[in-house]
Scaffold this active site. Structure first.
Site, PDB file in Angstrom:
ATOM      1  N   SER A   1       0.048 -12.942  -4.465  1.00  0.00           N
ATOM      2  CA  SER A   1      -1.075 -13.250  -3.592  1.00  0.00           C
ATOM      3  C   SER A   1      -1.478 -14.686  -3.905  1.00  0.00           C
ATOM      4  O   SER A   1      -1.856 -14.988  -5.032  1.00  0.00           O
ATOM      5  CB  SER A   1      -2.219 -12.275  -3.895  1.00  0.00           C
ATOM      6  OG  SER A   1      -3.366 -12.621  -3.143  1.00  0.00           O
TER       7      SER A   1
ATOM      8  N   ASP B   1      -3.898 -12.472   4.281  1.00  0.00           N
ATOM      9  CA  ASP B   1      -5.083 -11.665   3.964  1.00  0.00           C
ATOM     10  C   ASP B   1      -6.323 -12.490   4.287  1.00  0.00           C
ATOM     11  O   ASP B   1      -6.551 -13.544   3.694  1.00  0.00           O
ATOM     12  CB  ASP B   1      -5.073 -11.285   2.479  1.00  0.00           C
ATOM     13  CG  ASP B   1      -6.198 -10.319   2.103  1.00  0.00           C
ATOM     14  OD1 ASP B   1      -7.042  -9.997   2.972  1.00  0.00           O
ATOM     15  OD2 ASP B   1      -6.234  -9.892   0.929  1.00  0.00           O
TER      16      ASP B   1
ATOM     17  N   ASP C   1      -7.774  -3.124   3.821  1.00  0.00           N
ATOM     18  CA  ASP C   1      -8.079  -3.136   2.388  1.00  0.00           C
ATOM     19  C   ASP C   1      -9.548  -2.717   2.236  1.00  0.00           C
ATOM     20  O   ASP C   1      -9.866  -1.533   2.040  1.00  0.00           O
ATOM     21  CB  ASP C   1      -7.787  -4.548   1.841  1.00  0.00           C
ATOM     22  CG  ASP C   1      -8.216  -4.790   0.409  1.00  0.00           C
ATOM     23  OD1 ASP C   1      -8.872  -3.919  -0.191  1.00  0.00           O
ATOM     24  OD2 ASP C   1      -7.930  -5.878  -0.148  1.00  0.00           O
TER      25      ASP C   1
ATOM     26  N   LEU D   1      -6.980  -9.174  -9.473  1.00  0.00           N
ATOM     27  CA  LEU D   1      -6.788 -10.120 -10.586  1.00  0.00           C
ATOM     28  C   LEU D   1      -7.073  -9.458 -11.933  1.00  0.00           C
ATOM     29  O   LEU D   1      -7.590 -10.100 -12.851  1.00  0.00           O
ATOM     30  CB  LEU D   1      -7.675 -11.366 -10.437  1.00  0.00           C
ATOM     31  CG  LEU D   1      -7.775 -12.062  -9.086  1.00  0.00           C
ATOM     32  CD1 LEU D   1      -8.655 -13.313  -9.214  1.00  0.00           C
ATOM     33  CD2 LEU D   1      -6.415 -12.468  -8.557  1.00  0.00           C
TER      34      LEU D   1
ATOM     35  N   GLU E   1      -3.732  -8.611   6.783  1.00  0.00           N
ATOM     36  CA  GLU E   1      -4.619  -7.764   5.982  1.00  0.00           C
ATOM     37  C   GLU E   1      -6.082  -8.079   6.290  1.00  0.00           C
ATOM     38  O   GLU E   1      -6.489  -9.247   6.274  1.00  0.00           O
ATOM     39  CB  GLU E   1      -4.308  -8.006   4.491  1.00  0.00           C
ATOM     40  CG  GLU E   1      -5.083  -7.136   3.526  1.00  0.00           C
ATOM     41  CD  GLU E   1      -4.627  -7.352   2.076  1.00  0.00           C
ATOM     42  OE1 GLU E   1      -3.544  -7.943   1.854  1.00  0.00           O
ATOM     43  OE2 GLU E   1      -5.373  -6.943   1.165  1.00  0.00           O
TER      44      GLU E   1
ATOM     45  N   LYS F   1       1.971 -13.233  -0.038  1.00  0.00           N
ATOM     46  CA  LYS F   1       0.751 -13.010   0.745  1.00  0.00           C
ATOM     47  C   LYS F   1      -0.103 -14.264   0.624  1.00  0.00           C
ATOM     48  O   LYS F   1      -0.392 -14.729  -0.473  1.00  0.00           O
ATOM     49  CB  LYS F   1       0.035 -11.784   0.185  1.00  0.00           C
ATOM     50  CG  LYS F   1      -1.450 -11.676   0.449  1.00  0.00           C
ATOM     51  CD  LYS F   1      -1.955 -10.298   0.052  1.00  0.00           C
ATOM     52  CE  LYS F   1      -3.359 -10.352  -0.537  1.00  0.00           C
ATOM     53  NZ  LYS F   1      -3.828  -9.013  -0.959  1.00  0.00           N
ATOM     54  N   LEU F   2      -0.504 -14.802   1.775  1.00  0.00           N
ATOM     55  CA  LEU F   2      -1.325 -16.010   1.791  1.00  0.00           C
ATOM     56  C   LEU F   2      -2.747 -15.645   2.164  1.00  0.00           C
ATOM     57  O   LEU F   2      -2.984 -14.959   3.159  1.00  0.00           O
ATOM     58  CB  LEU F   2      -0.797 -16.996   2.840  1.00  0.00           C
ATOM     59  CG  LEU F   2       0.644 -17.476   2.676  1.00  0.00           C
ATOM     60  CD1 LEU F   2       1.023 -18.364   3.861  1.00  0.00           C
ATOM     61  CD2 LEU F   2       0.796 -18.237   1.360  1.00  0.00           C
ATOM     62  N   LYS F   3      -3.699 -16.123   1.388  1.00  0.00           N
ATOM     63  CA  LYS F   3      -5.100 -15.976   1.775  1.00  0.00           C
ATOM     64  C   LYS F   3      -5.362 -16.949   2.920  1.00  0.00           C
ATOM     65  O   LYS F   3      -4.992 -18.134   2.835  1.00  0.00           O
ATOM     66  CB  LYS F   3      -6.006 -16.294   0.581  1.00  0.00           C
ATOM     67  CG  LYS F   3      -5.879 -15.280  -0.548  1.00  0.00           C
ATOM     68  CD  LYS F   3      -6.475 -13.940  -0.144  1.00  0.00           C
ATOM     69  CE  LYS F   3      -6.467 -12.967  -1.309  1.00  0.00           C
ATOM     70  NZ  LYS F   3      -7.102 -11.687  -0.958  1.00  0.00           N
TER      71      LYS F   3
ATOM     72  N   GLY G   1      -4.493  -5.524  -5.709  1.00  0.00           N
ATOM     73  CA  GLY G   1      -4.947  -5.916  -7.043  1.00  0.00           C
ATOM     74  C   GLY G   1      -6.245  -6.679  -6.932  1.00  0.00           C
ATOM     75  O   GLY G   1      -6.641  -7.092  -5.830  1.00  0.00           O
TER      76      GLY G   1
ATOM     77  N   LYS H   1      -6.260   0.357  -3.592  1.00  0.00           N
ATOM     78  CA  LYS H   1      -6.681  -0.125  -4.905  1.00  0.00           C
ATOM     79  C   LYS H   1      -7.428   1.034  -5.547  1.00  0.00           C
ATOM     80  O   LYS H   1      -8.480   1.445  -5.041  1.00  0.00           O
ATOM     81  CB  LYS H   1      -7.616  -1.328  -4.771  1.00  0.00           C
ATOM     82  CG  LYS H   1      -6.958  -2.574  -4.192  1.00  0.00           C
ATOM     83  CD  LYS H   1      -7.948  -3.702  -3.983  1.00  0.00           C
ATOM     84  CE  LYS H   1      -7.254  -4.918  -3.381  1.00  0.00           C
ATOM     85  NZ  LYS H   1      -8.213  -5.956  -2.940  1.00  0.00           N
TER      86      LYS H   1
HETATM   87  O1  OSB Z   1      -8.293  -8.875  -1.030  1.00  0.00           O
HETATM   88  O2  OSB Z   1      -6.612  -8.269  -2.136  1.00  0.00           O
HETATM   89  C1  OSB Z   1      -7.689  -8.877  -2.069  1.00  0.00           C
HETATM   90  C2  OSB Z   1      -8.262 -10.771  -5.347  1.00  0.00           C
HETATM   91  C3  OSB Z   1      -9.630 -10.658  -5.480  1.00  0.00           C
HETATM   92  C4  OSB Z   1     -10.339 -10.014  -4.498  1.00  0.00           C
HETATM   93  C5  OSB Z   1      -9.683  -9.475  -3.391  1.00  0.00           C
HETATM   94  C6  OSB Z   1      -8.322  -9.562  -3.270  1.00  0.00           C
HETATM   95  C7  OSB Z   1      -7.601 -10.263  -4.254  1.00  0.00           C
HETATM   96  C8  OSB Z   1      -6.169 -10.511  -4.181  1.00  0.00           C
HETATM   97  C9  OSB Z   1      -5.455 -10.771  -5.461  1.00  0.00           C
HETATM   98  O3  OSB Z   1      -5.528 -10.615  -3.153  1.00  0.00           O
HETATM   99  C10 OSB Z   1      -4.499  -9.720  -5.804  1.00  0.00           C
HETATM  100  C11 OSB Z   1      -4.010  -9.878  -7.212  1.00  0.00           C
HETATM  101  O4  OSB Z   1      -3.175 -10.769  -7.428  1.00  0.00           O
HETATM  102  O5  OSB Z   1      -4.469  -9.154  -8.106  1.00  0.00           O
HETATM  103 MG    MG Z   2      -7.074  -7.842   0.416  1.00  0.00          MG
END
Ligand code: OSB
Ligand code: MG
Length: 375
Positions: A142, A194, A244, A298, A219, A167-169, A296, A268
Protein backbone atom coordinates in the site's frame (compact mmCIF):
# COMPACT_ATOMS: atom_id res chain seq x y z
CA UNK A 1 -10.44 -30.98 24.34
CA UNK A 2 -11.82 -33.37 26.89
CA UNK A 3 -14.84 -32.59 29.01
CA UNK A 4 -12.45 -31.76 31.89
CA UNK A 5 -11.57 -28.47 30.22
CA UNK A 6 -12.74 -25.81 32.64
CA UNK A 7 -11.91 -22.86 30.47
CA UNK A 8 -9.11 -20.37 30.77
CA UNK A 9 -9.05 -18.03 33.72
CA UNK A 10 -7.79 -14.57 32.83
CA UNK A 11 -5.81 -13.57 35.90
CA UNK A 12 -4.51 -10.22 34.71
CA UNK A 13 -4.49 -7.79 31.80
CA UNK A 14 -1.66 -5.45 30.88
CA UNK A 15 -2.60 -2.51 28.70
CA UNK A 16 0.08 -0.40 27.05
CA UNK A 17 0.21 2.46 24.58
CA UNK A 18 3.14 1.94 22.24
CA UNK A 19 4.64 4.39 19.76
CA UNK A 20 6.84 3.10 16.95
CA UNK A 21 8.47 5.62 14.60
CA UNK A 22 7.66 5.01 10.93
CA UNK A 23 10.61 5.00 8.51
CA UNK A 24 8.73 7.50 6.35
CA UNK A 25 5.41 9.30 6.95
CA UNK A 26 2.33 7.49 5.62
CA UNK A 27 -0.08 9.89 3.89
CA UNK A 28 -3.65 9.01 2.85
CA UNK A 29 -6.53 11.20 1.64
CA UNK A 30 -7.42 12.40 5.14
CA UNK A 31 -4.44 11.80 7.44
CA UNK A 32 -0.64 11.79 7.77
CA UNK A 33 1.01 9.34 10.13
CA UNK A 34 4.63 9.79 11.27
CA UNK A 35 4.58 7.34 14.17
CA UNK A 36 2.43 4.25 14.58
CA UNK A 37 0.75 4.65 17.99
CA UNK A 38 -1.37 1.74 19.25
CA UNK A 39 -2.77 0.08 22.36
CA UNK A 40 -1.15 -3.29 23.06
CA UNK A 41 -3.04 -5.78 25.22
CA UNK A 42 -1.47 -8.69 27.08
CA UNK A 43 -3.90 -11.14 28.71
CA UNK A 44 -2.39 -13.47 31.28
CA UNK A 45 -3.62 -16.89 32.37
CA UNK A 46 -1.78 -19.55 34.33
CA UNK A 47 1.69 -19.50 32.71
CA UNK A 48 0.41 -18.31 29.33
CA UNK A 49 0.11 -14.88 27.67
CA UNK A 50 -2.05 -13.74 24.78
CA UNK A 51 -1.19 -10.69 22.67
CA UNK A 52 -3.04 -8.32 20.37
CA UNK A 53 -2.83 -4.71 19.23
CA UNK A 54 -5.74 -2.40 18.53
CA UNK A 55 -6.05 -0.48 15.25
CA UNK A 56 -7.75 2.79 16.19
CA UNK A 57 -5.75 5.98 15.57
CA UNK A 58 -5.04 8.79 18.03
CA UNK A 59 -7.69 10.85 16.19
CA UNK A 60 -10.96 9.59 14.62
CA UNK A 61 -9.75 9.97 11.04
CA UNK A 62 -10.24 6.43 9.67
CA UNK A 63 -13.34 5.46 11.70
CA UNK A 64 -14.84 6.94 14.87
CA UNK A 65 -12.81 5.12 17.50
CA UNK A 66 -9.79 6.84 19.07
CA UNK A 67 -6.97 5.67 21.32
CA UNK A 68 -8.04 7.87 24.27
CA UNK A 69 -11.62 6.61 23.98
CA UNK A 70 -10.48 3.01 23.64
CA UNK A 71 -8.19 3.23 26.66
CA UNK A 72 -11.09 4.40 28.81
CA UNK A 73 -13.46 1.77 27.42
CA UNK A 74 -10.93 -1.03 27.93
CA UNK A 75 -9.57 0.05 31.31
CA UNK A 76 -12.81 1.14 32.96
CA UNK A 77 -15.49 -1.06 31.37
CA UNK A 78 -14.37 -4.13 29.44
CA UNK A 79 -11.23 -5.45 31.09
CA UNK A 80 -12.69 -5.31 34.63
CA UNK A 81 -15.57 -7.46 33.28
CA UNK A 82 -13.30 -10.23 32.01
CA UNK A 83 -10.30 -10.26 34.36
CA UNK A 84 -10.81 -12.90 37.05
CA UNK A 85 -13.31 -14.83 34.90
CA UNK A 86 -12.91 -18.06 32.93
CA UNK A 87 -13.89 -18.57 29.32
CA UNK A 88 -13.87 -21.89 27.52
CA UNK A 89 -13.76 -20.41 24.02
CA UNK A 90 -13.59 -17.09 22.15
CA UNK A 91 -17.32 -17.51 21.44
CA UNK A 92 -18.03 -17.51 25.17
CA UNK A 93 -15.97 -14.36 25.64
CA UNK A 94 -17.83 -12.74 22.74
CA UNK A 95 -21.16 -13.30 24.49
CA UNK A 96 -19.95 -10.94 27.17
CA UNK A 97 -18.82 -8.28 24.65
CA UNK A 98 -21.81 -8.55 22.31
CA UNK A 99 -24.33 -6.40 24.24
CA UNK A 100 -22.17 -3.27 23.97
CA UNK A 101 -22.73 -1.23 20.84
CA UNK A 102 -19.93 -0.19 18.53
CA UNK A 103 -16.37 -0.09 19.95
CA UNK A 104 -15.44 -2.83 17.51
CA UNK A 105 -11.73 -2.04 17.49
CA UNK A 106 -11.64 -2.21 21.29
CA UNK A 107 -13.60 -5.45 21.36
CA UNK A 108 -11.32 -6.88 18.68
CA UNK A 109 -8.15 -6.39 20.71
CA UNK A 110 -9.68 -8.28 23.64
CA UNK A 111 -11.08 -11.11 21.51
CA UNK A 112 -7.85 -11.44 19.49
CA UNK A 113 -5.62 -11.58 22.59
CA UNK A 114 -7.93 -14.27 23.97
CA UNK A 115 -7.68 -16.32 20.75
CA UNK A 116 -3.89 -16.27 21.17
CA UNK A 117 -4.20 -17.30 24.82
CA UNK A 118 -6.71 -20.04 23.95
CA UNK A 119 -4.60 -21.46 21.10
CA UNK A 120 -1.47 -21.46 23.28
CA UNK A 121 -3.39 -23.31 25.98
CA UNK A 122 -4.63 -25.86 23.45
CA UNK A 123 -1.16 -26.07 21.85
CA UNK A 124 -2.35 -25.27 18.32
CA UNK A 125 -1.35 -22.56 15.86
CA UNK A 126 -3.88 -19.72 15.53
CA UNK A 127 -4.14 -20.54 11.84
CA UNK A 128 -5.34 -24.06 12.59
CA UNK A 129 -7.97 -22.90 15.08
CA UNK A 130 -9.28 -20.33 12.60
CA UNK A 131 -9.53 -22.81 9.73
CA UNK A 132 -6.64 -21.49 7.66
CA UNK A 133 -5.45 -23.55 4.72
CA UNK A 134 -2.23 -21.84 3.59
CA UNK A 135 1.33 -21.80 5.01
CA UNK A 136 2.11 -18.50 3.30
CA UNK A 137 -0.18 -15.75 2.01
CA UNK A 138 0.17 -13.54 -1.09
CA UNK A 139 0.85 -9.90 -0.24
CA UNK A 140 1.06 -6.55 -1.97
CA UNK A 141 2.05 -3.05 -0.93
CA UNK A 142 0.00 0.00 0.00
CA UNK A 143 1.74 3.14 -1.21
CA UNK A 144 0.85 6.39 0.54
CA UNK A 145 0.34 9.72 -1.19
CA UNK A 146 3.57 11.17 -2.59
CA UNK A 147 4.67 13.02 -5.72
CA UNK A 148 4.26 11.13 -8.98
CA UNK A 149 8.00 10.60 -9.38
CA UNK A 150 8.38 9.40 -5.79
CA UNK A 151 5.42 7.06 -6.32
CA UNK A 152 7.03 5.60 -9.45
CA UNK A 153 10.24 4.97 -7.48
CA UNK A 154 8.34 3.22 -4.69
CA UNK A 155 6.51 1.02 -7.18
CA UNK A 156 9.81 0.03 -8.78
CA UNK A 157 11.18 -0.99 -5.35
CA UNK A 158 8.05 -3.05 -4.61
CA UNK A 159 8.19 -4.74 -8.02
CA UNK A 160 11.85 -5.57 -7.44
CA UNK A 161 10.91 -7.20 -4.12
CA UNK A 162 8.29 -9.36 -5.86
CA UNK A 163 5.12 -7.95 -4.26
CA UNK A 164 2.03 -9.26 -5.97
CA UNK A 165 -0.10 -6.13 -6.10
CA UNK A 166 0.38 -2.38 -5.84
CA UNK A 167 -2.28 -0.29 -4.11
CA UNK A 168 -2.04 3.48 -4.52
CA UNK A 169 -3.64 5.89 -2.10
CA UNK A 170 -5.58 8.48 -4.09
CA UNK A 171 -7.37 11.74 -3.22
CA UNK A 172 -9.15 14.53 -5.03
CA UNK A 173 -6.61 15.98 -7.46
CA UNK A 174 -4.20 13.08 -6.93
CA UNK A 175 -5.84 10.49 -9.14
CA UNK A 176 -6.07 10.44 -12.94
CA UNK A 177 -2.71 12.04 -13.72
CA UNK A 178 -1.08 9.69 -11.22
CA UNK A 179 -2.73 6.66 -12.85
CA UNK A 180 -1.73 7.89 -16.31
CA UNK A 181 1.92 8.12 -15.22
CA UNK A 182 1.91 4.79 -13.39
CA UNK A 183 0.28 2.91 -16.25
CA UNK A 184 2.66 4.33 -18.84
CA UNK A 185 5.67 3.13 -16.82
CA UNK A 186 4.08 -0.11 -15.48
CA UNK A 187 1.46 -1.18 -18.05
CA UNK A 188 0.95 -4.71 -16.73
CA UNK A 189 1.27 -4.69 -12.93
CA UNK A 190 -1.68 -5.66 -10.75
CA UNK A 191 -2.85 -2.23 -9.63
CA UNK A 192 -5.56 -0.96 -7.26
CA UNK A 193 -6.42 2.40 -5.67
CA UNK A 194 -7.73 3.31 -2.22
CA UNK A 195 -9.62 6.61 -1.78
CA UNK A 196 -10.39 6.29 1.95
CA UNK A 197 -13.82 7.94 1.34
CA UNK A 198 -12.47 10.98 -0.56
CA UNK A 199 -15.15 11.06 -3.30
CA UNK A 200 -18.88 11.57 -3.69
CA UNK A 201 -21.54 11.04 -6.33
CA UNK A 202 -20.53 14.38 -7.83
CA UNK A 203 -17.22 12.72 -8.79
CA UNK A 204 -18.80 10.02 -10.93
CA UNK A 205 -16.99 11.23 -14.05
CA UNK A 206 -13.60 10.91 -12.32
CA UNK A 207 -14.43 7.46 -11.02
CA UNK A 208 -15.68 6.38 -14.45
CA UNK A 209 -12.45 7.64 -16.02
CA UNK A 210 -10.57 5.16 -13.82
CA UNK A 211 -12.02 2.34 -15.95
CA UNK A 212 -9.27 3.14 -18.47
CA UNK A 213 -6.48 1.90 -16.17
CA UNK A 214 -7.31 -1.81 -15.69
CA UNK A 215 -7.52 -1.52 -11.92
CA UNK A 216 -8.28 -4.71 -10.04
CA UNK A 217 -10.63 -2.64 -7.87
CA UNK A 218 -11.28 0.84 -6.45
CA UNK A 219 -11.26 0.70 -2.64
CA UNK A 220 -13.74 2.75 -0.59
CA UNK A 221 -14.38 5.68 -2.96
CA UNK A 222 -17.36 7.09 -1.00
CA UNK A 223 -18.40 7.76 2.58
CA UNK A 224 -18.21 5.23 5.39
CA UNK A 225 -22.00 4.90 5.80
CA UNK A 226 -22.95 5.02 2.13
CA UNK A 227 -23.60 1.56 0.76
CA UNK A 228 -26.50 2.98 -1.29
CA UNK A 229 -24.40 5.48 -3.24
CA UNK A 230 -21.64 2.91 -3.73
CA UNK A 231 -24.27 0.79 -5.51
CA UNK A 232 -25.03 3.71 -7.82
CA UNK A 233 -21.34 4.11 -8.62
CA UNK A 234 -20.84 0.35 -9.09
CA UNK A 235 -23.67 0.33 -11.67
CA UNK A 236 -22.00 3.17 -13.54
CA UNK A 237 -18.42 1.87 -13.78
CA UNK A 238 -16.81 -1.34 -14.99
CA UNK A 239 -14.08 -1.57 -12.37
CA UNK A 240 -15.00 -3.52 -9.23
CA UNK A 241 -15.57 -1.56 -6.03
CA UNK A 242 -13.97 -2.94 -2.85
CA UNK A 243 -15.32 -1.80 0.51
CA UNK A 244 -13.13 -1.28 3.60
CA UNK A 245 -14.46 1.33 6.07
CA UNK A 246 -18.11 0.57 5.17
CA UNK A 247 -17.92 -3.08 6.26
CA UNK A 248 -17.98 -3.41 10.04
CA UNK A 249 -20.36 -6.35 10.48
CA UNK A 250 -21.40 -9.49 8.60
CA UNK A 251 -24.75 -7.73 7.97
CA UNK A 252 -22.97 -4.75 6.37
CA UNK A 253 -21.21 -7.22 4.11
CA UNK A 254 -24.44 -9.03 3.17
CA UNK A 255 -26.18 -5.74 2.37
CA UNK A 256 -23.28 -4.41 0.32
CA UNK A 257 -22.97 -7.59 -1.76
CA UNK A 258 -26.74 -8.13 -2.11
CA UNK A 259 -27.20 -4.58 -3.37
CA UNK A 260 -24.15 -4.87 -5.64
CA UNK A 261 -22.46 -1.92 -3.99
CA UNK A 262 -19.16 -3.83 -4.18
CA UNK A 263 -17.69 -6.98 -5.68
CA UNK A 264 -14.66 -7.35 -3.38
CA UNK A 265 -14.35 -7.04 0.41
CA UNK A 266 -11.38 -5.86 2.49
CA UNK A 267 -11.39 -7.63 5.88
CA UNK A 268 -9.48 -6.16 8.81
CA UNK A 269 -9.98 -8.25 11.91
CA UNK A 270 -9.26 -5.18 14.05
CA UNK A 271 -11.94 -3.11 12.31
CA UNK A 272 -14.80 -5.62 12.51
CA UNK A 273 -14.57 -6.57 16.20
CA UNK A 274 -12.44 -9.71 16.06
CA UNK A 275 -12.17 -13.11 14.42
CA UNK A 276 -15.77 -14.20 14.93
CA UNK A 277 -16.98 -11.28 12.81
CA UNK A 278 -14.04 -11.51 10.40
CA UNK A 279 -14.76 -15.19 9.74
CA UNK A 280 -18.48 -14.50 9.27
CA UNK A 281 -17.66 -11.74 6.75
CA UNK A 282 -15.30 -14.15 5.00
CA UNK A 283 -18.12 -16.73 4.78
CA UNK A 284 -20.82 -14.28 3.66
CA UNK A 285 -18.49 -13.05 0.91
CA UNK A 286 -17.77 -16.62 -0.19
CA UNK A 287 -21.52 -17.30 -0.36
CA UNK A 288 -21.88 -14.36 -2.74
CA UNK A 289 -18.85 -15.46 -4.76
CA UNK A 290 -17.01 -12.29 -3.75
CA UNK A 291 -13.26 -12.56 -3.09
CA UNK A 292 -11.83 -11.03 0.07
CA UNK A 293 -8.36 -9.84 1.02
CA UNK A 294 -6.74 -8.92 4.30
CA UNK A 295 -6.26 -5.21 4.90
CA UNK A 296 -3.79 -3.63 7.29
CA UNK A 297 -3.44 -0.60 9.53
CA UNK A 298 0.37 -0.28 9.55
CA UNK A 299 0.43 -2.69 12.47
CA UNK A 300 3.50 -3.72 14.43
CA UNK A 301 4.52 -7.36 14.34
CA UNK A 302 1.76 -8.37 16.76
CA UNK A 303 -1.11 -7.07 14.63
CA UNK A 304 0.71 -8.09 11.47
CA UNK A 305 1.02 -11.70 12.72
CA UNK A 306 -2.72 -11.76 13.50
CA UNK A 307 -3.50 -10.51 9.99
CA UNK A 308 -1.35 -13.19 8.39
CA UNK A 309 -3.05 -16.03 10.28
CA UNK A 310 -6.45 -14.67 9.22
CA UNK A 311 -5.35 -14.35 5.58
CA UNK A 312 -4.64 -18.09 5.48
CA UNK A 313 -8.41 -18.77 5.25
CA UNK A 314 -9.63 -20.12 1.88
CA UNK A 315 -11.54 -17.12 0.47
CA UNK A 316 -8.61 -14.70 0.93
CA UNK A 317 -7.80 -15.08 -2.75
CA UNK A 318 -6.49 -11.57 -3.46
CA UNK A 319 -3.12 -10.32 -2.15
CA UNK A 320 -3.37 -8.61 1.24
CA UNK A 321 -1.69 -5.49 2.65
CA UNK A 322 0.52 -7.32 5.16
CA UNK A 323 3.89 -6.56 3.61
CA UNK A 324 7.25 -6.90 5.38
CA UNK A 325 7.55 -5.03 8.63
CA UNK A 326 10.90 -3.50 7.55
CA UNK A 327 8.99 -1.43 4.99
CA UNK A 328 7.52 0.46 7.98
CA UNK A 329 9.79 0.13 11.01
CA UNK A 330 13.55 0.10 11.60
CA UNK A 331 12.92 -2.26 14.47
CA UNK A 332 9.78 -4.17 15.45
CA UNK A 333 8.52 -5.21 18.90
CA UNK A 334 8.68 -8.93 18.05
CA UNK A 335 11.72 -11.19 17.82
CA UNK A 336 10.85 -13.08 14.63
CA UNK A 337 11.10 -10.90 11.51
CA UNK A 338 7.94 -10.91 9.37
CA UNK A 339 9.47 -10.80 5.91
CA UNK A 340 7.75 -11.54 2.64
CA UNK A 341 9.71 -13.37 -0.03
CA UNK A 342 8.66 -13.10 -3.69
CA UNK A 343 5.36 -11.61 -2.52
CA UNK A 344 4.55 -14.48 -0.15
CA UNK A 345 4.39 -13.90 3.62
CA UNK A 346 4.89 -17.08 5.69
CA UNK A 347 2.38 -17.65 8.50
CA UNK A 348 4.42 -17.24 11.71
CA UNK A 349 4.70 -20.57 13.51
CA UNK A 350 7.13 -19.95 16.37
CA UNK A 351 5.20 -21.98 18.92
CA UNK A 352 1.42 -22.22 19.30
CA UNK A 353 -1.04 -19.34 18.94
CA UNK A 354 0.19 -16.20 17.19
CA UNK A 355 3.59 -17.75 16.49
CA UNK A 356 5.71 -14.71 17.43
CA UNK A 357 7.33 -13.56 20.68
CA UNK A 358 7.73 -10.08 22.16
CA UNK A 359 11.08 -8.31 22.33
CA UNK A 360 10.42 -7.06 25.86
CA UNK A 361 13.41 -4.75 26.14
CA UNK A 362 12.59 -2.93 22.92
CA UNK A 363 8.88 -2.94 23.76
CA UNK A 364 9.66 -1.20 27.07
CA UNK A 365 11.75 1.37 25.20
CA UNK A 366 8.81 2.30 22.92
CA UNK A 367 6.05 2.05 25.56
CA UNK A 368 4.39 5.38 26.40
CA UNK A 369 2.18 4.09 29.21
CA UNK A 370 1.52 0.80 30.93
CA UNK A 371 -1.20 -0.25 33.35
CA UNK A 372 -2.33 -3.45 34.95
CA UNK A 373 -5.90 -4.57 35.42
CA UNK A 374 -6.23 -7.26 38.12
CA UNK A 375 -9.38 -8.60 39.84
O1 OSB B 1 -7.44 2.15 4.23
O2 OSB B 1 -6.35 0.35 4.14
C1 OSB B 1 -6.48 1.50 4.57
C2 OSB B 1 -3.37 2.43 6.60
C3 OSB B 1 -3.93 3.20 7.60
C4 OSB B 1 -5.28 3.44 7.58
C5 OSB B 1 -6.07 2.90 6.56
C6 OSB B 1 -5.53 2.11 5.59
C7 OSB B 1 -4.14 1.91 5.59
C8 OSB B 1 -3.43 1.18 4.55
C9 OSB B 1 -2.11 0.59 4.90
O3 OSB B 1 -3.78 1.09 3.39
C10 OSB B 1 -2.11 -0.87 4.88
C11 OSB B 1 -0.87 -1.42 5.51
O4 OSB B 1 0.17 -1.38 4.83
O5 OSB B 1 -0.90 -1.87 6.66
MG1 MG C 1 -8.52 0.97 2.79
Amino acid sequence: MTSHFQGIKIVEAELRVVSLPLISPFIVSNQTMTDKVFPLLILRADGVEGYAEAVMDPFPDYLEETIPGAMAFLRDLILPQIVGKSFSSPAELNQLLAPWRGHRMSKAVVEMAFWDLWCKTLGVPLKAALGGVRDAVPVGVSIGIASISETLDRIAVAQQAGYKRTKLKIAQGHDLALLEAVRSKFPDIKLTVDANTAYGLADLATLRAMDAFQLDYIEQPLAVDDIHDHAIVQRSIETAICLDESIRTPADCRKALASEAARVINIKVGRVGGYEAARAIHDVSAAFGAPVWCGGMLESGIGRAHNIHLASLPNFTKPGDTSSSIRYFKRDIINEPLEAKDGMMPVPMHGAGLGVTLDWAFLDAVTQSKERIAP
